[in-house]
Scaffold this motif. Structure first.
Motif, PDB file in Angstrom:
ATOM      1  N   GLY A   1      -8.454  -3.842 -52.699  1.00  0.00           N
ATOM      2  CA  GLY A   1      -8.794  -4.608 -53.680  1.00  0.00           C
ATOM      3  C   GLY A   1      -8.592  -5.887 -53.463  1.00  0.00           C
ATOM      4  N   SER A   2      -9.084  -7.030 -54.201  1.00  0.00           N
ATOM      5  CA  SER A   2      -8.929  -8.335 -53.823  1.00  0.00           C
ATOM      6  C   SER A   2      -7.452  -8.792 -53.889  1.00  0.00           C
ATOM      7  N   GLY A   3      -6.846  -8.530 -54.778  1.00  0.00           N
ATOM      8  CA  GLY A   3      -5.373  -8.952 -55.013  1.00  0.00           C
ATOM      9  C   GLY A   3      -4.619  -8.553 -53.769  1.00  0.00           C
ATOM     10  N   LEU A   4      -4.705  -6.965 -53.544  1.00  0.00           N
ATOM     11  CA  LEU A   4      -3.941  -6.546 -52.241  1.00  0.00           C
ATOM     12  C   LEU A   4      -4.549  -7.095 -51.185  1.00  0.00           C
ATOM     13  N   ALA A   5      -5.771  -7.295 -50.918  1.00  0.00           N
ATOM     14  CA  ALA A   5      -6.156  -7.771 -49.847  1.00  0.00           C
ATOM     15  C   ALA A   5      -5.653  -9.336 -49.409  1.00  0.00           C
ATOM     16  N   GLU A   6      -5.503 -10.071 -50.539  1.00  0.00           N
ATOM     17  CA  GLU A   6      -4.940 -11.422 -50.463  1.00  0.00           C
ATOM     18  C   GLU A   6      -3.564 -11.349 -50.168  1.00  0.00           C
ATOM     19  N   GLN A   7      -2.744 -10.337 -50.790  1.00  0.00           N
ATOM     20  CA  GLN A   7      -1.386 -10.295 -50.610  1.00  0.00           C
ATOM     21  C   GLN A   7      -1.022 -10.189 -48.956  1.00  0.00           C
ATOM     22  N   VAL A   8      -1.762  -9.186 -48.523  1.00  0.00           N
ATOM     23  CA  VAL A   8      -1.574  -8.750 -46.913  1.00  0.00           C
ATOM     24  C   VAL A   8      -2.073 -10.108 -46.193  1.00  0.00           C
ATOM     25  N   ALA A   9      -3.184 -10.564 -46.478  1.00  0.00           N
ATOM     26  CA  ALA A   9      -3.615 -11.462 -45.494  1.00  0.00           C
ATOM     27  C   ALA A   9      -2.743 -12.841 -45.522  1.00  0.00           C
ATOM     28  N   TYR A  10      -1.886 -13.019 -46.620  1.00  0.00           N
ATOM     29  CA  TYR A  10      -1.261 -14.280 -46.819  1.00  0.00           C
ATOM     30  C   TYR A  10       0.402 -14.055 -46.418  1.00  0.00           C
TER      31      TYR A  10
END
Length: 638
Positions: free
Chosen positions: A463-472
């Motif tokens: 999901g977009s939220g989890l993807a952003e958390q991991v990337a950052y």
């Protein structure tokens, strides 16, 4: 907080971003870049540092002022530091890994690398380096980043060694730790293209994102620092050092703009009053019988009270120039640099045990009349003399407006005086390190974090939220390693001889972000978890050796017993998965124990009993299996 029309104010600002690189070894030796606890130190030694002349025969003003404070510097050395940090062995060649990462950063900033990089020495005598200088080299220039308010040019990118870590003040001076000294550090300086506080923050956030995109920068408090250079029309360039958080940059810029505006207004008022600074005087006799604790303490220790009359300054020494900081605070900052605890001034007296009668006698002693102010210092005789002279010099600059200087950023968004601005006289060539010719062609441009977010969604279905958390997040590199290479039976990353498919991306992402966050909130010491712990735990769950529900218990066990491997923790805590017969046995036991509730509520009892079953199994069974078997047992008895 006062806000302005910054275009009308003529605000000009630039940033200096200092970021530690996450390399295996330090910049000029083979020591690891790991930090240590002071109690782990194996030896300690002391130094006194003095400024030296540049190759042009000049001494830097900032270094000269720093050297006037007589201090002993003590250093803590470890089994992970060497003679290079102690300045008892010449530096080695520039670290190749640090050079490569720096060139990746230069590409992301659209910069042009130099043909040949020469190491320079930058004079630093505040004790943060055992040599009395910091080694630095320019690697690239002329880049640019985008912000919503327009482009911001990047002046240069420097690769330099991190300073020693300040541990504590001692009676003789300052104690430093050598564990941090020599960690590779990039310094990125923007051009003075920033025109608003928000643009300063946007530019810093953009640069921070680009740095993290390499996956090879250190994370956490103190690993990145921002300095901000600020001026307004008719003001002066001021360097604000040590901004720890990106969230503080816009407040720092606003408060410095306000300080310069207020100082210019004070200057105009002082001119209108024909103000001037008088001569420093000894006024110890005025306070011979004082009941002021501060002054009495100084006099009883053989000290003295010195004063400077500030003709025409009445009411202006106490004028606020930043939230809870006044012109008098500026005078006090300069006095403190020379060992005093601060100053008293007549805009705030009588107070602090100083009586109205003592104030009147003080005024008489220095010839201060109505409309004048007086500042005093009570301290050891030499300190009192030097400190009041410093305060008087700062009062003189108030007649001129805003002084050029280096200031330290405070947590509340204000700042305090540190030292004069450094000049070109602080730089000279480093003759112990040969120049290098950067191999730009061998460096690939890293994928941006923004691009990673999109790829994680498309490639791994996050999901977009989890993807952003991991990337950052701090463990982005570990996530990519897990989902691309997988984990071998030993818990290490899969390799050519023992390669496996990557682990489930959702499992890896949720563990590294959601699960660790939840455990941290429950006061589990997750800081003890290494990448090896996480690889092992995620691998065991991914392979079905431990149920998903057992992940929190497994990580908790590892965090509380970091000497264990994931496999050892599973065995010691009995966290291995239960087979279906064991699960059914536990479910039947729970249902029979709550037989009357099942008979009365039927499937309505499911939710409460599910939690009881999972607790009984202690994370050893998959939730779907437990749910299925529990429904069967309830239906049998309903």
């Amino acid at each position: 907080m006062t806000d302005y029309d910054y275009e009308e104010l003529g605000l000009v600002a630039g940033l200096e971003i200092h970021q530690q690189l996450d390399t295996e070894t330090k910049l000029f030796c083979g020591c690891p870049t790991a930090l240590r606890e002071p109690e782990d130190a194996e030896r300690r030694f002391t130094r006194y540092l003095h400024p030296t002349k540049s190759e042009l025969g000049e001494i830097d003003d900032a270094a000269l002022e720093e050297s006037q404070v007589d201090r002993e510097f003590e250093y803590l050395a470890y089994d992970t530091t060497c003679l290079v940090e102690e300045d008892d062995e010449p530096p080695h060649r520039l670290d190749d890994e640090a050079l490569e990462v720096s060139l990746e950063i230069a590409q992301l900033l659209d910069m042009t690398p130099v043909d040949q990089a020469h190491v320079m020495r930058k004079i630093v005598v505040d004790g943060s380096n055992t040599t009395g200088f910091q080694r630095t080299t320019k690697l690239a220039a002329d880049g640019e980043i985008s912000t919503e308010e327009g482009p911001v040019g990047i002046e240069d990118l420097m690769l330099e060694e991190e300073s020693a870590q300040r541990v504590e003040e001692t009676d003789e001076g300052v104690r430093f730790s050598l564990d941090r000294l020599g960690i590779p550090l990039v310094e990125i300086g923007t051009k003075p293209d920033i025109r608003t506080p928000q643009q300063a923050r946007d530019a810093a956030e953009r640069i921070g994102m680009l740095l993290r995109s390499t996956g090879q920068v250190k994370r956490g408090l103190g690993t990145i620092r921002q300095d901000v250079n600020i001026s307004i029309a008719d003001g002066a360039r001021v360097e604000l050092k040590g901004v720890q958080s990106l969230d503080d940059i816009d407040d720092i810029v606003r408060n410095e703009a306000q300080r310069q505006v207020e100082l210019l207004e004070i200057k105009d008022e002082l001119e209108a009053r024909d103000a001037e600074v008088g001569d420093v005087q000894d006024v110890t006799d005025v306070f011979a019988d004082t009941d002021s604790g501060v002054i009495r303490g100084a006099l009883d220790s053989g000290g003295k009270v010195t004063a400077v009359p500030l003709y025409g300054f009445d009411g202006l020494v106490g004028a606020e120039i930043q939230p809870d900081r006044r012109l008098g605070t500026e005078l006090s900052d300069h006095a403190k640099r020379h060992g005093a605890g601060g100053i008293f001034h007549t805009d705030e007296l009588p107070a602090y045990g100083v009586t109205e009668d003592e104030v009147e006698r003080l005024r008489d002693a220095v010839g201060a009349e109505e409309g004048d102010a007086v500042a005093i210092v009570a301290a050891d005789a030499e300190v009192a003399e030097n400190a009041i002279e410093a305060a008087a010099e700062r009062a003189e600059t108030a007649l001129e407006g805003v002084p050029e200087e280096t200031r330290g950023a405070n947590e509340d968004g204000t700042s305090e005086y540190l030292r004069p601005l450094p000049g070109a006289a602080r730089m000279y060539p480093e003759t112990d390190v040969p120049p290098v010719e950067p191999d730009v062609e061998a460096v690939e441009e890293p994928e941006l974090l923004t691009e990673k977010v999109e790829r994680y969604q498309e490639e791994y279905g996050l999901g977009s939220g989890l993807a952003e958390q991991v990337a950052y997040g701090r463990r982005m590199v570990l996530f990519e390693e897990l989902v691309e290479q997988g984990v071998s039976a030993s818990g290490a990353s899969g390799g050519s001889s023992d390669e496996s498919d990557g682990v489930d991306a959702t499992l890896a992402a949720q563990t590294l972000e959601s699960t660790l966050t939840a455990l941290r909130r429950d006061d589990v010491p997750v800081e003890n978890l290494t990448d090896e712990h996480l690889r092992g735990a995620i691998g065991l769950v991914d392979e079905g050796e431990v149920p998903n529900e057992g992940m929190e218990d497994l990580l908790t066990a590892l965090a509380e017993n970091p000497d264990l491997s994931a496999e050892e923790a599973v065995e010691e805590e009995d966290l291995g998965g239960a087979d279906e017969s064991e699960v059914r046995e536990a479910v039947v036991e729970v249902v029979e124990r709550n037989e009357s509730q099942v008979a009365e509520e039927g499937m309505g009892a499911f939710s409460g009993l599910m939690g009881e079953c999972m607790g009984a199994l202690r994370g050893k069974a998959d939730g779907d299996l437990v749910s299925e078997l529990l429904r069967e047992e309830i239906q049998k008895r309903a």
